[in-house]
Enzyme design. Structure first.
Site, mmCIF file in Angstrom:
data_model
loop_
_atom_site.group_PDB
_atom_site.id
_atom_site.type_symbol
_atom_site.label_atom_id
_atom_site.label_comp_id
_atom_site.label_asym_id
_atom_site.label_seq_id
_atom_site.Cartn_x
_atom_site.Cartn_y
_atom_site.Cartn_z
ATOM 1 N N ASP A 180 3.566 29.417 34.226
ATOM 2 C CA ASP A 180 3.702 30.397 33.139
ATOM 3 C C ASP A 180 4.104 29.627 31.884
ATOM 4 O O ASP A 180 4.267 28.405 31.933
ATOM 5 C CB ASP A 180 4.728 31.478 33.497
ATOM 6 C CG ASP A 180 4.424 32.814 32.829
ATOM 7 O OD1 ASP A 180 4.238 32.833 31.599
ATOM 8 O OD2 ASP A 180 4.383 33.845 33.533
ATOM 9 N N HIS A 266 -0.377 33.305 28.987
ATOM 10 C CA HIS A 266 0.833 32.757 29.621
ATOM 11 C C HIS A 266 0.643 31.270 29.919
ATOM 12 O O HIS A 266 1.011 30.785 30.990
ATOM 13 C CB HIS A 266 1.143 33.511 30.919
ATOM 14 C CG HIS A 266 1.714 34.885 30.688
ATOM 15 N ND1 HIS A 266 3.063 35.125 30.598
ATOM 16 C CD2 HIS A 266 1.109 36.087 30.503
ATOM 17 C CE1 HIS A 266 3.254 36.425 30.384
ATOM 18 N NE2 HIS A 266 2.094 37.025 30.315
ATOM 19 N N GLU A 322 -2.038 39.925 29.886
ATOM 20 C CA GLU A 322 -1.423 39.764 28.569
ATOM 21 C C GLU A 322 -1.966 38.569 27.775
ATOM 22 O O GLU A 322 -1.204 37.862 27.127
ATOM 23 C CB GLU A 322 0.108 39.640 28.720
ATOM 24 C CG GLU A 322 0.728 40.858 29.368
ATOM 25 C CD GLU A 322 2.231 40.735 29.578
ATOM 26 O OE1 GLU A 322 2.932 41.698 29.243
ATOM 27 O OE2 GLU A 322 2.689 39.691 30.082
HETATM 28 C C1 ACM Z 1 2.824 41.374 34.245
HETATM 29 O O1 ACM Z 1 3.877 41.965 34.489
HETATM 30 N N1 ACM Z 1 2.610 40.858 33.046
HETATM 31 C C2 ACM Z 1 1.793 41.221 35.253
#
Ligand code: ACM
Ligand code: ZN
Length: 696
Positions: A180, A266, A322
């Site tokens: 991440d 991410h 995201e």
């Molecule tokens: C998430 O909670 N962004 C998968």
């Protein structure tokens, strides 16, 4: 009959609740306290699983003997030919009989025997087992938890400890979030540079301040798979050997570990190591790789190659959530890719990237799973969707014929508060107590392959905190994944079993949230423990009347009650309460409760300011009582409380409605001594009743 069944379950205290159970008269105790078992294999079973099972029973204090023992396992498909009532075609199913003469288990496969043994462990009451018959199998195939080991690293030992708890809940999938923005936690031969992101100069948490470089060098004495706290160097990573150990530990416990390699968003840590994978334009976001560049695909394919060799799981998770498309809108490489591929939107560009990854993963005989954003721009052929933004995207994916794992924020996000923010450790927001998790209306069905709880760890620094967030809510998820949906109708009955399970976890040293205290949130009289207990309070404004207790009740640990004049501080017009903590402290919560009753009204808004010296105050937030219309102030930061829809807490004399509202401020402030609550009344409703100024 139904009632009898419930009593039976409660009496057997098995969690997750079995498909069928029947309590019988009497009990069985192993002769001379010797826990011996025999194992009869009837037909083909997986030899590795057989050896694993023997090892597991040994670890749990059971000795195998040749002749039929007090605990006898009969495993293999052949066992179910003929007249047995339970045709166990399901590998994870089993039949368990405890009679006065002994315990016997029938299962088609080793997994069933393993889960029967988990039930036996729960029936073990100091070496004595209640006579019963249990016929059991899971409702869903995927019963999982996601561990975020990126925001804060977890040691191999710690992960294994949670695998033990998962097995006892009959959970069978660990989704391992390994990469991440903040770090890359997996050592790879193809990309050894990536673990340079695994160490930082200090423990920084929260949502901000963690995306920049700020990396520390790996300490010379670092042992992979452990958390390093020494010498201003915080973090850790898993070597391949570490991963193999986790995989073996998981395999013995019938848990499949699904690795997640996040893309295209991410990905700050990837871009910090590989700036060449950035878009060729102004960086409107630092977190997303460029799908226009072929190098991006080469990087992730090289990584996945190694990951797929290391992890035997059927699924590989590619993240997909995201991902901001802002750079892609203006990047010439992205534009070229879109033109070449006939793509008309940046959403389709995401779909193109994920689609290529899926083909790659499929070409190696594996399946791809991703967060529900992988549906943006069109979902690729065989993808499985992890529905996290509520359940809506999951049901859409099902309509399109895709398999879905439900892990919705609405029920299964374990980083959310499980009690009142005033008394709980800092969390990411929202309120998801055990009762909410348990109430998820998710049932087995076509394409619904399972359920999963997600524990994101932005705010979860310590191991103890991690366990505290998992338990007991993971128990509710385990129950939803395993037990028949039609039986999920009695939260009180579930709580009885959860309490017993939680007590066992605690006895084994796990940190567990005390869910039996959750209901305190609804009680006005509940005493509140907090940092400002007994703190001095300064008031600026007009008091409704002079009462000697005006100051002391505000920080006495009791929220005001029905005795309005004695237990609430009543003010007329604009009021400012400043709490002095006597020394500077780190705080994560400030809250004030107001009363609506007769001639006391909720304020139009409440603001909170903090200061280290009592002179310079900084505003941390504002809460507006939306029901009363816009306040006169500008730049309102938060509008999330609506007293008009607030349920009255209780009624007095059967006639008068009372209600209270807590204006809560979650923050992350360091070195604070003074906290000021500013209450602005609604025009024409100037009297307010205030009690307990809570700081934590
Ligand atoms: C998430 O909670 N962004 C998968
Ligand atoms: Zn680009």
């Amino acid at each position: 009959m139904k009632l009898l069944l419930l009593i039976t379950l409660a009496a057997l205290n098995i969690l997750p609740a079995p498909k069928q159970s029947e309590i019988r008269e009497g009990s069985y105790t192993f002769p001379k306290d010797k826990k011996e078992y025999s194992l009869c294999v009837c037909g083909d079973v997986n030899r590795q699983e057989l050896a694993d099972f023997q090892e597991y029973l040994k670890l749990n204090g059971y000795t195998q003997v040749k002749k039929k023992a007090g605990l006898a396992f009969y495993v293999g498909k052949n066992r179910f030919k003929g007249t047995l009532p339970y045709a166990a075609t399901v590998d994870e199913g089993y039949r368990l009989d405890v009679t006065k003469g002994g315990i016997s288990v029938n299962a088609a496969a080793m997994a069933g025997a393993f889960y029967a043994f988990q039930t036996i462990r729960q029936l073990d009451n100091g070496g004595t087992f209640q006579c019963c018959r249990i016929i059991d199998e899971p409702a869903m195939a995927h019963r999982g938890l996601m561990f975020d080991v990126v925001r804060h690293f977890r040691s191999v030992d710690f992960v294994c400890r949670q695998l033990d708890a998962m097995a006892s809940m009959k959970m069978n999938r660990l989704h391992f979030h390994l990469t991440d923005d903040q770090a890359w936690r997996l050592q790879l031969d193809s990309h050894p540079e990536m673990i340079k992101t695994a160490f930082r100069t200090n423990i920084r948490h929260g949502k901000t301040g963690t995306y920049d470089n700020g990396y520390a060098a790996e300490p010379p004495a670092y042992v992979p798979g452990t958390v390093n706290f020494e010498d201003g160097c915080y973090g850790g990573y898993y070597s391949k050997e570490n991963i193999r150990r986790i995989l073996e530990y998981a395999r013995i416990r019938h848990i499949e570990v699904i690795p997640e390699i996040e893309m295209p968003g991410h990905s700050t840590e990837v871009l910090n190591m590989h700036p060449e994978l950035r878009c060729n334009c102004e960086q409107k976001t630092k977190r997303v790789v460029c799908p226009g560049k072929e190098e991006t695909f080469i990087f992730f394919q090289e990584v996945l190659d190694e990951v797929m060799k290391l992890f035997p799981s059927k699924y590989i998770h590619v993240g997909g959530d995201e991902a901001s498309k802002m750079n892609w809108e203006i990047c010439p490489d992205c534009a070229r890719r879109m033109q070449q591929e006939g793509l008309t939107s940046v959403e389709q560009l995401q779909s193109y990237l994920i689609g290529r990854m899926e083909k790659y993963i499929n070409s190696k005989g594996k399946k791809m799973v991703g967060w529900d954003e992988i549906m943006q721009g069109g979902l690729c052929d065989n993808a499985t969707v992890m529905s996290w933004r509520g359940t809506e995207y999951g049901y859409k994916a099902i309509e399109q014929g895709h398999d879905v794992i439900f892990s919705p924020t609405t029920y299964f996000y374990l980083d959310y508060y499980q009690g009142h923010p005033a008394i709980e450790p800092l969390a990411i927001g929202h309120h998801k107590p055990l009762s909410v998790t348990w109430s998820a209306p998710i049932y087995a069905g076509k394409h619904i392959i399972g359920v999963q709880g997600n524990l994101w760890c932005e705010y979860v620094t310590s191991d103890k905190h991690f366990e505290y967030m998992l338990y007991p809510r993971a128990l509710a998820i385990a129950e939803i994944g395993w037990s028949p949906g039609e039986k999920r109708n009695d939260f009180g009955e579930f709580c009885t079993r959860a309490k017993s399970f939680a007590d066992n976890l605690k006895a084994c040293g796990y940190a567990v949230h005390d869910f039996t205290a959750d209901s305190i949130m609804d009680e006005d009289y509940a005493p509140v423990k907090h940092l400002a207990l007994g703190a001095k309070v300064d008031f600026r404004g007009e008091k409704y009347n002079e009462k000697p207790h005006f100051y002391t009740i505000l920080t006495d640990g009791e929220v005001g009650n029905g005795d309005v004049s004695l237990t609430w501080a009543r003010v007329k017009g604009h009021g400012e309460f400043t709490v002095d903590l006597a020394k500077a402290q780190d705080i994560h919560y400030a809250g004030v409760t107001c009363l609506h009753y007769r001639h006391s009204y909720f304020p139009a808004y409440v603001e909170v300011y903090v200061s280290s010296d009592g002179k310079d105050f900084r505003r941390v937030g504002q809460k507006i009582s939306r029901a009363f219309g816009s306040p006169s102030v500008k730049s309102a930061s938060t509008v999330d409380f609506d007293p008009s829809t607030y349920k009255p807490a209780y009624e007095k004399d059967g006639s008068q409605e009372w209600s209270t509202a807590t204006y809560s401020f979650v923050c992350n402030e360091k070195g604070i001594r003074y906290i000021r609550f500013v209450l602005e009344p609604r025009e024409g409703f100037g009297t307010m009743a205030v009690d307990e100024l809570v700081i934590n």
